[in-house]
Structure formats: C-alpha cells, structure tokens
Design an enzyme around this catalytic site. Structure first.
Site, mmCIF file in Angstrom:
data_model
loop_
_atom_site.group_PDB
_atom_site.id
_atom_site.type_symbol
_atom_site.label_atom_id
_atom_site.label_comp_id
_atom_site.label_asym_id
_atom_site.label_seq_id
_atom_site.Cartn_x
_atom_site.Cartn_y
_atom_site.Cartn_z
ATOM 1 C CE LYS A 94 -59.816 -127.748 -1.377
ATOM 2 N NZ LYS A 94 -59.941 -126.387 -0.829
ATOM 3 C CE LYS A 118 -69.047 -131.058 4.183
ATOM 4 N NZ LYS A 118 -69.431 -129.641 4.100
ATOM 5 C CE LYS A 130 -65.707 -124.372 6.611
ATOM 6 N NZ LYS A 130 -66.462 -125.007 5.523
ATOM 7 N N GLY A 169 -63.506 -120.986 -0.037
ATOM 8 C CA GLY A 169 -64.469 -120.062 0.553
ATOM 9 C C GLY A 169 -65.469 -120.793 1.431
ATOM 10 C CG ASP A 170 -68.142 -121.862 4.957
ATOM 11 O OD1 ASP A 170 -68.531 -122.945 4.505
ATOM 12 O OD2 ASP A 170 -68.673 -121.313 5.943
ATOM 13 C CB THR A 214 -72.155 -126.168 -2.494
ATOM 14 O OG1 THR A 214 -70.736 -125.986 -2.434
ATOM 15 C CG2 THR A 214 -72.635 -126.761 -1.188
HETATM 16 P P1 NDP Z 1 -73.201 -117.190 1.996
HETATM 17 O O1 NDP Z 1 -72.524 -116.276 2.915
HETATM 18 O O2 NDP Z 1 -73.022 -117.061 0.534
HETATM 19 O O3 NDP Z 1 -74.778 -117.172 2.275
HETATM 20 C C1 NDP Z 1 -75.336 -117.472 3.509
HETATM 21 C C2 NDP Z 1 -76.808 -117.132 3.416
HETATM 22 O O4 NDP Z 1 -77.496 -117.587 4.572
HETATM 23 C C3 NDP Z 1 -77.049 -115.624 3.336
HETATM 24 O O5 NDP Z 1 -78.166 -115.400 2.506
HETATM 25 C C4 NDP Z 1 -77.363 -115.292 4.790
HETATM 26 O O6 NDP Z 1 -78.113 -114.118 4.957
HETATM 27 C C5 NDP Z 1 -78.198 -116.490 5.145
HETATM 28 N N1 NDP Z 1 -78.360 -116.656 6.571
HETATM 29 C C6 NDP Z 1 -77.400 -116.639 7.533
HETATM 30 N N2 NDP Z 1 -77.960 -116.847 8.732
HETATM 31 C C7 NDP Z 1 -79.279 -117.013 8.521
HETATM 32 C C8 NDP Z 1 -80.392 -117.275 9.337
HETATM 33 N N3 NDP Z 1 -80.246 -117.407 10.660
HETATM 34 N N4 NDP Z 1 -81.623 -117.384 8.774
HETATM 35 C C9 NDP Z 1 -81.792 -117.248 7.444
HETATM 36 N N5 NDP Z 1 -80.773 -116.993 6.602
HETATM 37 C C10 NDP Z 1 -79.547 -116.873 7.141
HETATM 38 O O7 NDP Z 1 -72.782 -118.659 2.471
HETATM 39 P P2 NDP Z 1 -72.832 -120.023 1.664
HETATM 40 O O8 NDP Z 1 -74.063 -120.086 0.844
HETATM 41 O O9 NDP Z 1 -71.523 -120.233 1.033
HETATM 42 O O10 NDP Z 1 -72.919 -121.075 2.865
HETATM 43 C C11 NDP Z 1 -74.153 -121.415 3.472
HETATM 44 C C12 NDP Z 1 -73.973 -122.682 4.283
HETATM 45 O O11 NDP Z 1 -73.515 -123.741 3.421
HETATM 46 C C13 NDP Z 1 -72.954 -122.624 5.420
HETATM 47 O O12 NDP Z 1 -73.383 -123.486 6.455
HETATM 48 C C14 NDP Z 1 -71.699 -123.201 4.794
HETATM 49 O O13 NDP Z 1 -70.802 -123.711 5.751
HETATM 50 C C15 NDP Z 1 -72.300 -124.303 3.946
HETATM 51 N N6 NDP Z 1 -71.482 -124.777 2.848
HETATM 52 C C16 NDP Z 1 -71.004 -123.914 1.900
HETATM 53 C C17 NDP Z 1 -70.243 -124.391 0.852
HETATM 54 C C18 NDP Z 1 -69.796 -123.516 -0.258
HETATM 55 O O14 NDP Z 1 -69.239 -124.050 -1.234
HETATM 56 N N7 NDP Z 1 -70.020 -122.216 -0.208
HETATM 57 C C19 NDP Z 1 -69.840 -125.818 0.787
HETATM 58 C C20 NDP Z 1 -70.477 -126.661 1.773
HETATM 59 C C21 NDP Z 1 -71.247 -126.133 2.780
HETATM 60 P P3 NDP Z 1 -77.417 -112.739 5.430
HETATM 61 O O15 NDP Z 1 -76.919 -112.126 4.169
HETATM 62 O O16 NDP Z 1 -78.536 -112.005 6.082
HETATM 63 O O17 NDP Z 1 -76.318 -113.109 6.398
#
Ligand code: NDP
Length: 449
Positions: A94, A118, A130, A169-170, A214
């Site tokens: 998963k 996790k 993943k 998703g991620d 999350t």
């Molecule tokens: P999204 O794609 O929805 O959002 C990612 C965000 O981070 C965007 O706003 C992106 O901006 C920004 N970003 C990327 N790189 C940078 C950077 N270097 N500096 C500042 N902002 C940045 O992803 P998620 O919110 O789903 O995921 C975010 C993190 O959380 C990841 O590490 C993911 O693995 C983790 N995660 C997600 C889960 C989920 O349920 N979605 C569950 C557990 C962990 P831009 O649009 O410019 O790329």
C-alpha cells in the site's frame, strides 16, 4: 544522534548502500531508521539472527516500465514508470503514486521503505509500496494527463489487486488522476474492483475525509504532542510549506482549532499573510484554477509574495513542512530555532535533513517524523478499503472520529516507545522502534520469505 548507526549495523548499512548505488534518498531514509534500531536489536537479538534488517532493505519486487503517450499536437513522449513492492509481511502493498519530473528509482524506494514503517504504525494490515513516474503534469492539458494515466495503468494493472497491491495518490496524483487510473483498470480487467485503488471520488467508491486526511491527521498528531505537555494549538502561529493537498488541509484544521497559519508556499515562492492565510483562496487558486501561489497576494491585501522566499525565516511557534523531501535543511532549522519555534512536524515525507533534525533536537524543539505525523492519509485509505469491502459508506463525522483515534494511537505508540527505550520525547526513535518491532516480529513469525 539521528544518523549515527550502531557498530553492529554499520556493515549492513554500507552493504545496502553498495548494492543500491546513487540512490541517495533511499540511503538517507535507511540511515534515519537504522540509527534508532541499536537498542531494539539489543533486546530482540532474534531479529538480527534471522537477518531481518538485510531482508527489510531488499524490496520484494521492483517494477520499472515504459510509459509512451501522445501530447495534444500528436507528438510521442516516453516516460518511465515505477512500482516498488517493498514489503508485504503486514498485508498487501500500500502506498501512493507520484508524478513528478524528479522521480527516479531512489525516490520511489525511499518512499516505499518509509511506507513499510508508516503503515505498521497505523495498526492496519497493510504492507509497504510506492510508485510513480518521471512525468511532469505541470502545463499539460486534462486530455494529455488522462492519456498518460491510461498508458501508465495499461502496464501497472497486471501487478495490482485488492489483496496484492493497492496504490493511491501522492504529489501530482489527486482524485482526478485516480479517476483516470481506475477507469482504465476497470476497462482492462472488466471488473469494478473499487478496492484496488484508494483516493477515489465519493461517487465511485471513495471515502469521506480521504482528501483531508493527511493534513487533518498531521494536526491531530501535533495536538497530541502539545496535549502531552499540557498545551494546545489555540493561539499558536504556524507556517506550512507547500500549497498542495497536505498543506491545504493542514491549514484548514489549524484554523479550526484556533491556531493561525501566516505563510505557505509553492516551488516558486512564499506568501506571507500576517492576518492569517485565507485557505479558501488557496483552494480556489491551487485546486480549482491549478494556478501558482503568487496569485494569492494579488487577491489579498496585507499579504506579500516573496519569489524564491525562505518560509523558515518567518517567525512562528509551529513549523509544518508539507511540500517535499529535504526542503528543511540546517539553515532553515537554525532560522526556526532563532525565531523561537518550539515544534516541527513533518507533513511531507522526509522534508527535514538528518542535520536539521539533530539541530532541532539539540535546541529542544519537539520534532515529529513524517512516518508517524502524516500517517493519517494512508490510515484513511485503509478505512476506504474497509468500506469498499463492505460496500458501505460512512459519514464524514464517523470517519473523522476514526482518523482522530488512529492518530492518538500512533502518538501514544511513539511517545511510550521513546520513553521505554530511554529517549523520552524523541518521536523519531519512538516511531522507528515501535514500527520496526511490529514488522520485524511478523517477518520472523512468517518464516524466511
Ligand atoms: P501536491 O502535489 O498536492 O502538493 C505539493 C506542494 O508542494 C505543491 O504546492 C508544490 O508546489 C509544493 N512544492 C514542491 N516542491 C517544493 C519546494 N521545493 N518548495 C516549496 N514548495 C514545493 O502533493 P501532496 O500535498 O499530496 O504531497 C506533499 C508531500 O506530502 C509529499 O512529500 C508527499 O509524499 C507527502 N504525503 C502526501 C500524502 C497524501 O495523502 N497526499 C500522504 C502522506 C505524505 P508546485 O505546485 O510548485 O510544485
């Protein structure tokens, strides 16, 4: 210190690095986990004897495949797809799918490795995996992204199954992409097997609270950390990096609990809004218009946009990195410490470097690792699987109560394990040891697989 590996484990670590050259994120995740395990192995020598660490570090299966697709002009593109099925001792693999140009095997392996621990912390029967692709969805039309998802699933579907591997998703993969992936899976298999993927829309097998899970779960975890110290979020000033799925629902829940988020970001820059970030405006820009965070300052007086800004330089009580790996380095950690920040919890996966974590610990800043603090997403995916299996749908309130209870349990497990192993308050050690023992003992119980 986080990162310092016990001498019995040092040769094992170096051997894994040698066998997985160039995969720096995977090495980092491995070092972080291994540096906690010395005391656990001293009390459970059988896990060393049965070579549990060596077995844990080798994925059960790694799938790499070609993803050809055509853009709107008819030009052909070829991307690389990945699915790392790391460990299924606790249940079917998963873990999410990430579409981002920086994706390569080392990133997917670190994410899948973290996911094993996790998922064990959630208490559900789910193993770790993943996947993703080095595809950049930015600037692509809906049709192009749909074609990409269909081509991706045309290879991936044969490796999935409700009892085998259940992606979600991620970053770069939200409900819209899950729809196109699931639609193609359904077509290829001629079966409406909704339990094969999570993060679905509410009309077609999704669960309430999965979108929010999350971020909401992260804030529940922070609330638990504060409550354990007779404190709470109310009145606290927070900064949240990113403005995607995790960041948005983190900000929403902080505001619901009486805290104030004064900054968020994307990969181009930072918005600082001392009056408190307008989360509905961020949703409108990022979720509806799929725009850039720069637009926020154009619509909100009193806020300021800083291109290439440093979000960690903004004064706060609580900092929540919710964007991407290694976004919080030693300089960022020092800026937070200098400005009086007292708590950092990871919403993203591995957003803090090992050096940053040590700097925070040394300064007495409470720190929560992502494998514990952001586990609410995958936990709610497991709730979605439960509802799919029963062909049922729970209310938002009931599902959110379940999420809150799960985060409470995860917090307790990390907190108590850290105390039991002589490092009170060290959530990193607590999370690593608690999850490792669950996975390791199960690996011994199921024999040499
Ligand atoms: P999204 O794609 O929805 O959002 C990612 C965000 O981070 C965007 O706003 C992106 O901006 C920004 N970003 C990327 N790189 C940078 C950077 N270097 N500096 C500042 N902002 C940045 O992803 P998620 O919110 O789903 O995921 C975010 C993190 O959380 C990841 O590490 C993911 O693995 C983790 N995660 C997600 C889960 C989920 O349920 N979605 C569950 C557990 C962990 P831009 O649009 O410019 O790329």
């Amino acid at each position: 210190m986080i990162g310092d590996i016990d001498e019995t484990l040092e040769p094992i670590f170096h051997e894994v690095v040698r066998r997985n050259r160039g995969e720096t994120e995977f090495h980092q995740a491995l070092r972080e986990v291994m540096s906690s395990l010395g005391p656990a192995l001293a009390r459970h020598p059988k896990l060393l004897e049965r070579k549990v660490i060596q077995r844990l570090c080798e994925p059960e299966r790694q799938i790499i495949f070609r993803v050809p697709w055509q853009d709107d002009q008819g030009e052909v593109h070829v991307n690389r797809g990945f699915r790392v099925q790391f460990n299924s001792v606790m249940g079917p693999y998963k873990g999410g799918l990430r579409f981002h140009p920086r994706v390569y095997l080392g990133v997917i392996k670190f994410l899948a490795f973290e996911q094993i621990f996790k998922n064990a912390l959630t208490g559900f029967a789910i193993g770790g995996g993943k996947g993703g692709a080095d595809f950049n969805p930015k600037g692509r039309s809906d049709d192009e992204i749909m074609r990409f998802c269909q081509s991706f699933m045309t290879e991936l579907y044969r490796h999935l199954g409700r009892l085998t591997d259940v992606p979600a998703g991620d970053a770069g993969v939200g409900t819209r992409e899950i729809g196109w992936l699931f639609g193609q899976y359904k077509r290829l298999t001629n079966s409406y097997e909704s339990g094969v993927i999570t993060g679905k829309g509410l009309g077609w097998g999704g669960s309430h609270v999965r979108t929010e899970a999350t971020g909401y779960g992260l804030v529940y975890f922070v609330q638990n950390m504060l409550e354990a110290r007779d404190d709470d979020i109310h009145g606290k000033t927070c900064v949240v990096s990113g403005s995607g799925n995790v960041a948005i629902y983190t900000m929403e829940k902080i505001h619901a609990l009486g805290g104030k988020v004064v900054a968020c970001s994307d990969s181009d820059g930072v918005v600082h809004d001392p009056a408190g970030v307008d989360v509905e405006l961020v949703k409108e820009i990022k979720e509806v218009r799929r725009g850039r965070i720069e637009e926020y300052a154009e619509h909100r007086t009193g806020s300021e946009y800083q291109a290439d800004g440093n979000i960690w330089g903004i004064r706060c009580d609580i900092a929540l990195p919710c964007a991407t790996e290694n976004e919080l380095d030693t300089d960022g950690a020092q800026a937070l410490i200098d400005n009086g920040c007292t708590l950092v919890a990871e919403g993203a996966n591995m957003p803090a470097t090992l050096e940053a974590i040590n700097a925070l610990h040394q300064a007495g800043v409470l720190f929560a690792p992502g494998k514990a603090a952001n586990a609410g997403g995958v936990a709610t995916s497991a709730l979605e699987m439960q509802q799919n299996a029963a062909r049922d749908m729970w209310s938002f309130e009931h599902t959110e109560q379940r999420l809150a209870a799960i985060m409470d349990n995860i917090h307790r497990c990390c907190y108590e394990t850290a105390e039991e192993y002589g490092t009170p308050g060290n959530y990193m050690h607590g999370a690593n040891i608690c999850s490792f023992l669950r996975v390791g003992q199960e690996m011994v119980a199921l024999g040499l697989t």
